[in-house]
Design an enzyme around this catalytic site. Structure first.
Site, PDB file in Angstrom:
ATOM      1  N   ASP A   1      17.349  50.550  71.543  1.00 25.45           N
ATOM      2  CA  ASP A   1      15.895  50.693  71.469  1.00 25.45           C
ATOM      3  C   ASP A   1      15.422  51.451  70.241  1.00 25.45           C
ATOM      4  O   ASP A   1      14.224  51.541  69.997  1.00 25.45           O
ATOM      5  CB  ASP A   1      15.367  51.406  72.716  1.00 25.45           C
ATOM      6  CG  ASP A   1      15.661  52.905  72.671  1.00 25.45           C
ATOM      7  OD1 ASP A   1      16.779  53.272  72.261  1.00 25.45           O
ATOM      8  OD2 ASP A   1      14.791  53.697  73.057  1.00 25.45           O
TER       9      ASP A   1
ATOM     10  N   ASP B   1      23.381  51.179  73.889  1.00 22.19           N
ATOM     11  CA  ASP B   1      23.012  52.488  73.373  1.00 22.19           C
ATOM     12  C   ASP B   1      22.705  53.361  74.590  1.00 22.19           C
ATOM     13  O   ASP B   1      22.470  52.860  75.684  1.00 22.19           O
ATOM     14  CB  ASP B   1      21.780  52.359  72.471  1.00 22.19           C
ATOM     15  CG  ASP B   1      21.255  53.709  72.019  1.00 22.19           C
ATOM     16  OD1 ASP B   1      22.057  54.519  71.519  1.00 22.19           O
ATOM     17  OD2 ASP B   1      20.052  53.960  72.201  1.00 22.19           O
TER      18      ASP B   1
ATOM     19  N   CYS C   1      46.528  44.060  23.584  1.00 19.30           N
ATOM     20  CA  CYS C   1      45.792  44.042  24.858  1.00 19.30           C
ATOM     21  C   CYS C   1      45.551  42.602  25.300  1.00 19.30           C
ATOM     22  O   CYS C   1      45.745  42.244  26.472  1.00 19.30           O
ATOM     23  CB  CYS C   1      44.444  44.749  24.716  1.00 19.30           C
ATOM     24  SG  CYS C   1      44.565  46.518  24.365  1.00 19.30           S
TER      25      CYS C   1
ATOM     26  N   CYS D   1      42.798  45.733  21.188  1.00 14.03           N
ATOM     27  CA  CYS D   1      43.619  45.192  20.099  1.00 14.03           C
ATOM     28  C   CYS D   1      44.284  43.893  20.555  1.00 14.03           C
ATOM     29  O   CYS D   1      44.169  43.482  21.709  1.00 14.03           O
ATOM     30  CB  CYS D   1      44.681  46.202  19.661  1.00 14.03           C
ATOM     31  SG  CYS D   1      45.780  46.679  21.025  1.00 14.03           S
TER      32      CYS D   1
ATOM     33  N   CYS E   1      15.362  25.127  56.345  1.00 10.40           N
ATOM     34  CA  CYS E   1      16.420  25.015  57.354  1.00 10.40           C
ATOM     35  C   CYS E   1      17.754  25.439  56.761  1.00 10.40           C
ATOM     36  O   CYS E   1      17.859  25.764  55.578  1.00 10.40           O
ATOM     37  CB  CYS E   1      16.511  23.589  57.885  1.00 10.40           C
ATOM     38  SG  CYS E   1      16.939  22.384  56.613  1.00 10.40           S
TER      39      CYS E   1
ATOM     40  N   ASP F   1      19.617  51.845  65.985  1.00 11.66           N
ATOM     41  CA  ASP F   1      20.358  50.734  66.572  1.00 11.66           C
ATOM     42  C   ASP F   1      20.163  49.433  65.791  1.00 11.66           C
ATOM     43  O   ASP F   1      20.858  48.447  66.057  1.00 11.66           O
ATOM     44  CB  ASP F   1      19.918  50.503  68.021  1.00 11.66           C
ATOM     45  CG  ASP F   1      20.118  51.727  68.900  1.00 11.66           C
ATOM     46  OD1 ASP F   1      21.164  52.375  68.750  1.00 11.66           O
ATOM     47  OD2 ASP F   1      19.233  52.038  69.713  1.00 11.66           O
TER      48      ASP F   1
ATOM     49  N   CYS G   1      18.971  23.567  53.730  1.00 12.01           N
ATOM     50  CA  CYS G   1      18.376  24.020  52.466  1.00 12.01           C
ATOM     51  C   CYS G   1      19.188  25.182  51.898  1.00 12.01           C
ATOM     52  O   CYS G   1      19.439  25.253  50.696  1.00 12.01           O
ATOM     53  CB  CYS G   1      16.938  24.461  52.689  1.00 12.01           C
ATOM     54  SG  CYS G   1      15.820  23.154  53.226  1.00 12.01           S
TER      55      CYS G   1
END
Length: 797
Positions: free
Chosen positions: A685, A485, A19, A16, A82, A689, A85
């Site tokens: 590994d 790890d 608002c 409304c 690159c 990870d 860009c």
């Protein structure tokens, strides 16, 4: 006060006029906001405010009880070469009305755009097209076309052809020190240089034009200007020779283009290697699944599945979805999530993860997550986001180039006008001006990075260290913390018998009985038992009536006795207690060991002994941590394993910073927290990870690990030797130092040569020689890296 712009914000929730008034008053209170108007019919608010006030405006709308609708869109971008860009694409998209933020990922050639409300994708595509690139809306299910591989193939052949044409031009200069004075005819030089300049060098003219149109300067513009100057002067000298032998500079232009093409090829290859991490992750997703409907099995595409569907997973297959086991018992290799080397038992009620590998049993799984909501999909997004980082030194070179280009042009123009006003002939003034452009041709500048990278990575590869991207080189010298790890990195990744205890004290007999039960089994724990028997030279008997007890262990008969080897569940089902082995079991479990009980089921049920399995440290792990400590680099342990097993490894290596039971998303978050205090290298590994490897400043993948880890990492150790970690940081530091030295010498030649050329002390012939000398200096300096050797890698533990 920053510049003000007009924001058009879609507002959701207004019903409304009151608002609209509340929203208008809320926006008016934002610092710097003015000319606020809210249209209830179109559900939009228009406000004039500083460019950096968008978060404050959105917060004001939310506090008033309403919201600003947002959506995300991904565009596929073609033609970027690159970092500059990327910047141009981001700026072009940011100017489109309704765009909240833009992030362009050069690795996968996509743009992630956050929008307010509904924005026509064609407006975004048009903005990218206007900037000189090609865009389309990215769809997750669109077929993958490896355009990078095709482009790399074309660049390789262009490079080979350019070098083949340039070599005859530079050969006379190379022969002069040996007393051989020979020169190609002018027409032959022209014939060789022209295709290099305008066919293989066309990419530089195109990129230079885009840069000029965008009001920016870059390396491509420098290459185009410098080589065009040398080529143009050569044509001029040839045309006005009038029977005399002219001074030509065709070889300078052709060699510059060939060498810069080499650098561009190396960049493209590194970019493809980075993007392959995403392809390797996506390859883990099965394309089809076996759906079970009313007891009937049917093969369907993954996209056809819905939540709560039943899926049958056969032995050896990957789980197509995240879900819950409804029926069946098996083991699952979930290393991509937990990093744990041991298969995880699965029975009804257990969770499974899409992409993990099912073991020996058939499982019926109820789907709980699909598509973008699976754990694997979230890992892919984490790697994509982490890979969007830009190389710091490239930004510096781009900024210098933006200043360098207009300065050189002004100096050349000033040289031309100054000599003409001084009374010199126009030809003399022109030659001196061209000399300025020739000496400023960025040959050494283009060679500075690729030659150092080639020399450094070449010598590193001979010692088992594969360096795959320039960003790793740029940051290695600043590393203050290395995060390891555990499984497969500091430890072997395969279980071994860490402890064993026999009730009667006879460990040899205990091992022989366990080995007899495990003969013929492919389970990792069985291999550990048999390896220990072989190491001790024990003879292993054959059992009869062997039976696999899914989720519990194995049983068999030997000389009238019924024996079984398995976990605590098997012990309890046999009605037995740990007894005098209880204290040992508690202590070994606290260390994170996997326990197996050897029991006699008949004729008299009793416990015979206990085995504790765990990982073993890799040779050289302690030496690696000590070498890092000697360089004032702290070591951290980051693992998905339990705290007990992590503490055992950390205590053995002297690592005090331990983070255990960490999931992939949390691994990346832990690395991000560490990055606030310094430059972080992550060593791992496994697939689990990959997000942390990509999120770290430098990712280092151990040889023998997964392809995903290697693709996500900037550095790969071709042998699983932890001592290569400090060696990799050292060669990276030395290589980066050579890059800086090369850039210094490249600019010094320009700083000295340009004034000499401008004042007539350096004619184009000497300018070309000085440019060649600068290239020789840069290459010679880079080749000094070939003398590098890592520290002694003999095991000193």
């Amino acid at each position: 006060m920053s510049e003000s712009i007009t924001f058009d914000l879609p507002i959701a929730g207004m019903t409304c006029a009151s608002c609209a008034g509340r929203v208008e008053r809320a926006l008016s209170k934002v610092v710097g906001a003015s000319a606020v108007s809210v249209n209830l019919a179109t559900e939009q608010a228009r406000v004039q405010a500083p460019v950096d006030s968008l978060p404050a405006l959105m917060e004001a709308v939310q506090k008033a009880g309403y919201s600003v609708p947002q959506q995300r869109l991904e565009l596929s971008i073609d033609g970027m070469t690159c970092a500059s860009c990327v910047g141009r694409v981001e700026r072009a998209l940011s100017k489109v009305a309704g765009v909240k933020s833009v992030s362009v990922n050069l690795a996968n050639e996509r743009a992630h755009v956050e929008l307010f409300g509904q924005v026509d994708p064609q407006a975004l595509i048009g903005a990218v097209t206007k900037a000189g690139y090609v865009a389309s809306v990215w769809q997750d299910d669109q077929p993958h076309i490896d355009t990078q591989q095709t482009r790399l193939y074309r660049e390789r052949w262009a490079l080979i052809a350019a070098i083949a044409l340039a070599l005859p031009l530079v050969l006379p200069m190379l022969l002069q020190p040996f007393g051989v004075h020979w020169m190609l005819p002018a027409w032959a030089q022209f014939a060789l240089a022209t295709p290099v300049q305008f066919i293989f060098g066309a990419r530089f003219y195109v990129a230079a034009w885009k840069a000029v149109r965008a009001g920016a300067g870059n390396m491509d513009l420098l290459v185009a200007l410098g080589t065009s100057a040398g080529y143009g002067l050569s044509v001029y000298e040839w045309a006005t020779a009038a029977g005399r032998m002219p001074h030509l500079y065709f070889e300078a232009s052709a060699v510059v283009i060939a060498l810069v093409l080499l650098g561009k090829y190396l960049e493209s290859r590194a970019k493809r290697q980075t993007a392959s991490a995403i392809r390797a992750l996506e390859a883990l997703r099965p394309e089809r699944a076996i759906q079970v409907v009313d007891g009937r099995e049917q093969e369907v595409a993954i996209s056809a599945l819905r939540l709560n569907d039943l899926v049958l997973v056969k032995p050896g297959e990957r789980f197509p979805v995240d879900g819950e086991v409804v029926d069946g018992q098996s083991h699952a290799d979930e290393a991509l999530i937990s990093g744990e080397s041991l298969p995880v038992p699965k029975q009804p009620g257990d969770k499974v993860t899409g992409g993990a590998i099912n073991g020996e049993g058939r499982l019926l799984v109820r789907t709980q997550a699909l598509g973008a909501e699976t754990v694997l999909a979230r890992i892919i997004r984490l790697v994509e986001d982490a890979q969007a980082a830009k190389a710091p030194i490239q930004k510096l070179v781009d900024k210098v180039s933006q200043i360098f280009v207009p300065v050189v042009l002004l100096l050349a123009l000033a040289t031309l006008i100054g000599w003409w006003l001084y009374g010199a002939p126009l030809e003399t003034a022109l030659i001196n001006a061209v000399a300025v452009l020739v000496i400023a041709c960025p040959c050494a500048l283009g060679l500075a990075t690729p030659t150092a990278i080639m020399a450094g990575t070449g010598v590193a590869a001979r010692h088992g260290i594969l360096i795959k991207d320039a960003e790793a080189l740029e940051r290695a010298h600043e590393v203050s913390a290395v995060v390891f790890d555990k499984t497969g990195t500091l430890t072997s990744g395969t279980p071994r018998i860490a402890h064993l205890s026999a009730i009667d004290g006879d460990e040899t007999a205990l091992l022989q009985l366990a080995g007899a039960l495990q003969r013929g089994s492919e389970h990792p724990l069985a291999k550990a038992v048999l390896d220990e028997c072989a190491q001790r030279g024990l003879i292993v008997a054959d059992v009869s009536d062997s039976q696999s007890l899914t989720g519990r262990g194995i049983a068999g008969s030997l000389e009238g006795r019924r024996l079984a080897l398995g976990n605590r569940r098997l012990l309890e089902e046999s009605g037995l207690r740990a007894g005098e082995l209880a204290d040992s079991a508690t202590a070994w479990e606290a260390e994170g060991r996997t326990l197996s009980w050897l029991i006699e089921q008949s004729p008299a049920p009793r416990v015979l002994g206990l085995f504790a399995f765990g990982d073993t440290l890799k040779p050289g792990a302690l030496q690696a941590v000590q070498q890092l400590s000697a360089r004032h680099i702290s070591s951290h342990l980051l693992t998905g394993d339990n705290r007990g097993s992590a503490k055992v490894v950390a205590d053995a290596l002297g690592i005090t910073n331990v983070h255990a039971e960490v999931l992939p998303a949390d691994k990346a978050a832990e690395v991000a927290m560490l990055k606030k205090t310094g430059v972080v290298a992550m060593v791992g590994d496994g697939i689990n990870d990959a997000p942390a490897l990509a999120a770290a400043d430098i990712g280092i993948a151990m040889g023998g690990g997964t392809d995903v880890a290697m693709h996500a990492a900037g550095i790969t150790l071709m042998r699983g030797d932890p001592r290569l970690v400090p060696a990799a940081l050292e060669i990276s530091r030395k290589t980066y130092a050579k890059i800086r030295q090369n850039l210094f010498w490249a600019f010094v030649y320009n700083l000295i040569g340009i004034p000499l050329a401008a004042f007539g002390f350096l004619n184009p012939v000497l300018a070309g020689a000085a440019m060649a000398l600068s290239s020789v200096s840069v290459v010679s300096n880079a080749l000094l890296l070939k003398t590098w050797k890592p520290e002694d890698l003999e095991d000193k533990r």
